[in-house]
Design an enzyme around this catalytic site. Sequence first.
Site, PDB file in Angstrom:
ATOM      1  N   ILE A 150     -10.087   0.382  -7.388  1.00  0.00           N
ATOM      2  CA  ILE A 150     -10.375   1.599  -8.160  1.00  0.00           C
ATOM      3  C   ILE A 150     -11.012   1.245  -9.490  1.00  0.00           C
ATOM      4  O   ILE A 150     -12.015   1.848  -9.899  1.00  0.00           O
ATOM      5  CB  ILE A 150      -9.093   2.422  -8.368  1.00  0.00           C
ATOM      6  CG1 ILE A 150      -8.533   2.887  -7.027  1.00  0.00           C
ATOM      7  CG2 ILE A 150      -9.365   3.628  -9.272  1.00  0.00           C
ATOM      8  CD1 ILE A 150      -7.165   3.528  -7.112  1.00  0.00           C
ATOM      9  N   ALA A 227      -2.948   6.570 -12.244  1.00  0.00           N
ATOM     10  CA  ALA A 227      -2.263   5.528 -11.478  1.00  0.00           C
ATOM     11  C   ALA A 227      -0.843   5.958 -11.123  1.00  0.00           C
ATOM     12  O   ALA A 227      -0.597   6.502 -10.047  1.00  0.00           O
ATOM     13  CB  ALA A 227      -2.268   4.210 -12.256  1.00  0.00           C
ATOM     14  N   ARG A 228       0.097   5.737 -12.035  1.00  0.00           N
ATOM     15  CA  ARG A 228       1.487   6.153 -11.859  1.00  0.00           C
ATOM     16  C   ARG A 228       2.042   6.570 -13.222  1.00  0.00           C
ATOM     17  O   ARG A 228       1.781   5.918 -14.233  1.00  0.00           O
ATOM     18  CB  ARG A 228       2.332   5.022 -11.276  1.00  0.00           C
ATOM     19  CG  ARG A 228       2.169   4.797  -9.780  1.00  0.00           C
ATOM     20  CD  ARG A 228       2.706   5.972  -8.968  1.00  0.00           C
ATOM     21  NE  ARG A 228       2.654   5.752  -7.522  1.00  0.00           N
ATOM     22  CZ  ARG A 228       1.645   6.095  -6.749  1.00  0.00           C
ATOM     23  NH1 ARG A 228       0.569   6.665  -7.283  1.00  0.00           N
ATOM     24  NH2 ARG A 228       1.701   5.893  -5.440  1.00  0.00           N
ATOM     25  N   GLU A 257       7.593  14.068 -11.102  1.00  0.00           N
ATOM     26  CA  GLU A 257       6.657  14.886 -10.333  1.00  0.00           C
ATOM     27  C   GLU A 257       7.400  15.708  -9.287  1.00  0.00           C
ATOM     28  O   GLU A 257       8.332  15.199  -8.658  1.00  0.00           O
ATOM     29  CB  GLU A 257       5.613  13.998  -9.654  1.00  0.00           C
ATOM     30  CG  GLU A 257       4.712  13.281 -10.646  1.00  0.00           C
ATOM     31  CD  GLU A 257       3.616  12.456  -9.977  1.00  0.00           C
ATOM     32  OE1 GLU A 257       3.501  12.484  -8.727  1.00  0.00           O
ATOM     33  OE2 GLU A 257       2.875  11.784 -10.696  1.00  0.00           O
ATOM     34  N   HIS A 276      -1.604  15.369  -9.469  1.00  0.00           N
ATOM     35  CA  HIS A 276      -1.586  14.185  -8.599  1.00  0.00           C
ATOM     36  C   HIS A 276      -2.465  14.398  -7.363  1.00  0.00           C
ATOM     37  O   HIS A 276      -2.046  14.208  -6.225  1.00  0.00           O
ATOM     38  CB  HIS A 276      -0.154  13.820  -8.172  1.00  0.00           C
ATOM     39  CG  HIS A 276      -0.023  12.380  -7.767  1.00  0.00           C
ATOM     40  ND1 HIS A 276       1.146  11.667  -7.896  1.00  0.00           N
ATOM     41  CD2 HIS A 276      -0.914  11.507  -7.234  1.00  0.00           C
ATOM     42  CE1 HIS A 276       0.983  10.428  -7.456  1.00  0.00           C
ATOM     43  NE2 HIS A 276      -0.272  10.315  -7.050  1.00  0.00           N
TER      44      HIS A 276
END
Length: 314
Positions: A150, A227-228, A257, A276
């Site tokens: 990515i 990403a996270r 989330e 997301h």
Amino acid sequence: MKILIVGYFNESAQSNIVRYFPQDWNVVVVPPEEEMLHHIKDCQVLIPEHIKVDHSLLANAQELKLVQTGAGFDNVDIPACTQLGIWVANAAGVNAQAVAEHVMALILSYYKNIPFLDNFMKNKRDEHQLDYTGSELQGKTIGIIGLGAIGKKVAAFCRAFDMNVLAYARHGVSQSDGLVNMTDLDTLLSSSDIVSVHVPLTPQTKQLINKEAFQKMKNTSLFINTARGGIVHERDLMDALKNGDISGACLDVYESEPLPMDSGLRNLGNVILTPHTAGMPDGRKFHKKRYDFFINNIKRVDNGEEPESKLNQL
């Protein structure tokens, strides 16, 4: 061959997923509830979309051979799987194009002030009274934290916009094509107009971006995370946005989330939020390239071979 997919899918998505697998495979799609525990007892492959794969869950999985994740794997206890002789693999890179495009969409939306302009027009405001800020990308410096599939895509896109690209990789990735300048994290944070995160969530990267990191960034900088959520200390991020330590943020992932309805991020005008969805190529839960990868890996393990993009060694 029994494949257990655990996650929240609507009926249409479930049907698309089940039909895509070979017809002689038993593919079961269930939400992360009690029914999951019934099916996990005799499945050979687990695809965990919204659950933690830990010792307690694995104790019920007597025939499990492979835990196959998407790009992220922070929800899987890899040492526990290794101890039980279970392969763990992710699908590294399959959503690189989608995520990189989403990053560019966020950057352009922020610097061209698209959310504001859209709201301005839809509220039928007087165009002669328009007062807003915007900026071009040419000449700006983006700092990319993590130069995997990515990160490399984002770098290539940014170069097409005549931007300067800095990158930091914890494992010393070298980029020899001249398009990216590798540097240390502190230099990247202090020199970049945009900082974009592209590393997995691990014990080493948890809350990597915190108050100290934000204070090193320019007060005109834009922070992006697709990403996270756990890579960022969210409270520190909100403080940085409110205090003017950074100019703005574009976020697709969060510490919790779905993002709680009462999250302070929802009230900040200098933030663009998406739910997301960066890795979804067409807005649906079915991702053809990802499931192609899953099927290939399942066949490899069933044939006694090692899976591609393995995260452990048996």
